[in-house]
Design a protein around this motif. Structure first.
Motif, PDB file in Angstrom:
ATOM      1  N   TYR A 100      35.916  45.239  79.290  1.00 58.24           N
ATOM      2  CA  TYR A 100      35.385  46.574  79.561  1.00 58.24           C
ATOM      3  C   TYR A 100      34.089  46.801  78.775  1.00 58.24           C
ATOM      4  CZ  TYR A 100      34.805  51.624  79.427  1.00 58.24           C
ATOM      5  OH  TYR A 100      34.259  52.882  79.504  1.00 58.24           O
ATOM      6  N   ASN A 155      41.055  53.317  82.756  1.00 55.56           N
ATOM      7  CA  ASN A 155      39.616  53.387  82.531  1.00 55.56           C
ATOM      8  C   ASN A 155      39.252  54.634  81.725  1.00 55.56           C
ATOM      9  OD1 ASN A 155      36.714  54.371  83.729  1.00 55.56           O
ATOM     10  ND2 ASN A 155      36.829  52.147  83.538  1.00 55.56           N
ATOM     11  N   LYS A 179      36.053  54.361  73.748  1.00 52.09           N
ATOM     12  CA  LYS A 179      34.750  53.745  73.464  1.00 52.09           C
ATOM     13  C   LYS A 179      33.737  54.791  73.004  1.00 52.09           C
ATOM     14  CE  LYS A 179      30.968  51.031  75.510  1.00 52.09           C
ATOM     15  NZ  LYS A 179      29.906  51.876  74.922  1.00 52.09           N
ATOM     16  N   GLU A 185      24.950  50.383  76.562  1.00 58.13           N
ATOM     17  CA  GLU A 185      25.088  51.837  76.637  1.00 58.13           C
ATOM     18  C   GLU A 185      25.213  52.498  75.261  1.00 58.13           C
ATOM     19  OE1 GLU A 185      28.245  52.916  79.248  1.00 58.13           O
ATOM     20  OE2 GLU A 185      27.306  52.038  81.030  1.00 58.13           O
ATOM     21  N   SER A 186      25.495  51.725  74.223  1.00 59.09           N
ATOM     22  CA  SER A 186      25.799  52.313  72.916  1.00 59.09           C
ATOM     23  C   SER A 186      24.564  52.799  72.165  1.00 59.09           C
ATOM     24  CB  SER A 186      26.562  51.304  72.053  1.00 59.09           C
ATOM     25  OG  SER A 186      27.766  50.938  72.686  1.00 59.09           O
ATOM     26  N   ASN A 240      31.277  44.833  80.283  1.00 57.91           N
ATOM     27  CA  ASN A 240      30.799  45.446  81.525  1.00 57.91           C
ATOM     28  C   ASN A 240      29.911  46.657  81.267  1.00 57.91           C
ATOM     29  OD1 ASN A 240      32.267  43.557  82.958  1.00 57.91           O
ATOM     30  ND2 ASN A 240      33.989  44.919  83.367  1.00 57.91           N
ATOM     31  N   ASN A 241      30.024  47.221  80.062  1.00 57.28           N
ATOM     32  CA  ASN A 241      29.260  48.421  79.716  1.00 57.28           C
ATOM     33  C   ASN A 241      28.280  48.176  78.573  1.00 57.28           C
ATOM     34  OD1 ASN A 241      30.576  50.874  81.310  1.00 57.28           O
ATOM     35  ND2 ASN A 241      32.229  49.503  80.698  1.00 57.28           N
ATOM     36  N   LYS A 242      27.866  46.935  78.391  1.00 57.16           N
ATOM     37  CA  LYS A 242      26.947  46.613  77.302  1.00 57.16           C
ATOM     38  C   LYS A 242      25.611  47.317  77.502  1.00 57.16           C
ATOM     39  CE  LYS A 242      25.309  42.330  79.451  1.00 57.16           C
ATOM     40  NZ  LYS A 242      25.239  40.860  79.345  1.00 57.16           N
ATOM     41  N   GLN A 265      37.317  54.454  78.268  1.00 52.22           N
ATOM     42  CA  GLN A 265      36.000  55.079  78.132  1.00 52.22           C
ATOM     43  C   GLN A 265      35.989  56.136  77.030  1.00 52.22           C
ATOM     44  OE1 GLN A 265      34.248  56.747  81.667  1.00 52.22           O
ATOM     45  NE2 GLN A 265      32.265  56.971  80.688  1.00 52.22           N
TER      46      GLN A 265
END
Length: 200
Positions: free
Chosen positions: A33, A169, A176, A40-41, A36-38, A173
């Motif tokens: 997960y 999810n 995260k 965004e931080s 897949n969301n790299k 999310q």
């Protein structure tokens, strides 16, 4: 009479549902997960430590909950220690903190160790609530310590319309986002404390 029958039917359905639970381990694919969301931080970069350490209570954390929205037969299992391990190995964190390896002890002989000590984790009101103490230690002792308490963004829409997949999810999310906020604050605070120490 009709209301009584409805109440009885609801109670019977709840009893049947809780008698046959379906377990959903949220940490199982959390690393994927994050991948897949790299990107965004948006963390700042800082040299915080060479290693990180999770106390036993954090590493072995296990939290279960049910949600009426997705059916009481479903049990959501959160293991925050495993999720922290995946976080520390994620590209966003490695880009920010460097390649920080896992330590076997929180008392290093050399270099800095970042210690993550979970105080509390819950998922309520459609979102994650996390309290995490982060400290930095070296051979000379503790050089930084602060407790961060954050509420992850609520995920009601995913829970209502996404079913079991949407619920998983949603937990991932919200967790995260809460963890990202904590790491962002930690980096900012550590940079400020380092700047103060340097000025002295």
């Amino acid at each position: 009479m009709y209301l009584k029958l409805r109440s009885f039917a609801a109670l019977a359905a709840l009893t049947m549902a809780t008698g046959c639970s379906i377990m959903h381990p949220v940490a199982e694919d959390y690393g994927q997960y994050l991948a897949n969301n790299k990107g965004e931080s948006k963390f700042q970069t800082v040299k915080a430590g060479d290693q990180y350490y999770l106390p036993a209570a954090t590493q072995n954390h296990h939290y279960e909950f049910r949600s009426a929205v997705t059916g009481y037969a479903n049990v959501w299992v959160v293991e925050f220690g495993k999720m922290l391990d995946a976080t520390m190995q994620s590209k966003d964190v490695v880009d920010a903190l460097g390649n920080v390896t896992k330590a076997a002890t929180e008392s290093p002989n050399a270099g800095n160790v970042i210690v993550f000590d979970l105080q509390n984790y819950t998922f309520k009101d459609f979102g994650t609530h996390v309290s995490l103490t982060i400290s930095v230690k070296n051979a000379g002792g503790e050089i930084f310590k602060k407790t961060y308490t954050v509420d992850g963004k609520t995920q009601g829409g995913k829970m209502f319309w996404g079913g079991a997949f949407g619920m998983k999810n949603a937990v991932q999310q919200s967790t995260k986002l809460a963890t990202d906020e904590i790491i962002t604050s930690f980096i900012r605070d550590l940079k400020a404390s380092t700047a103060v120490a340097s000025a002295k």
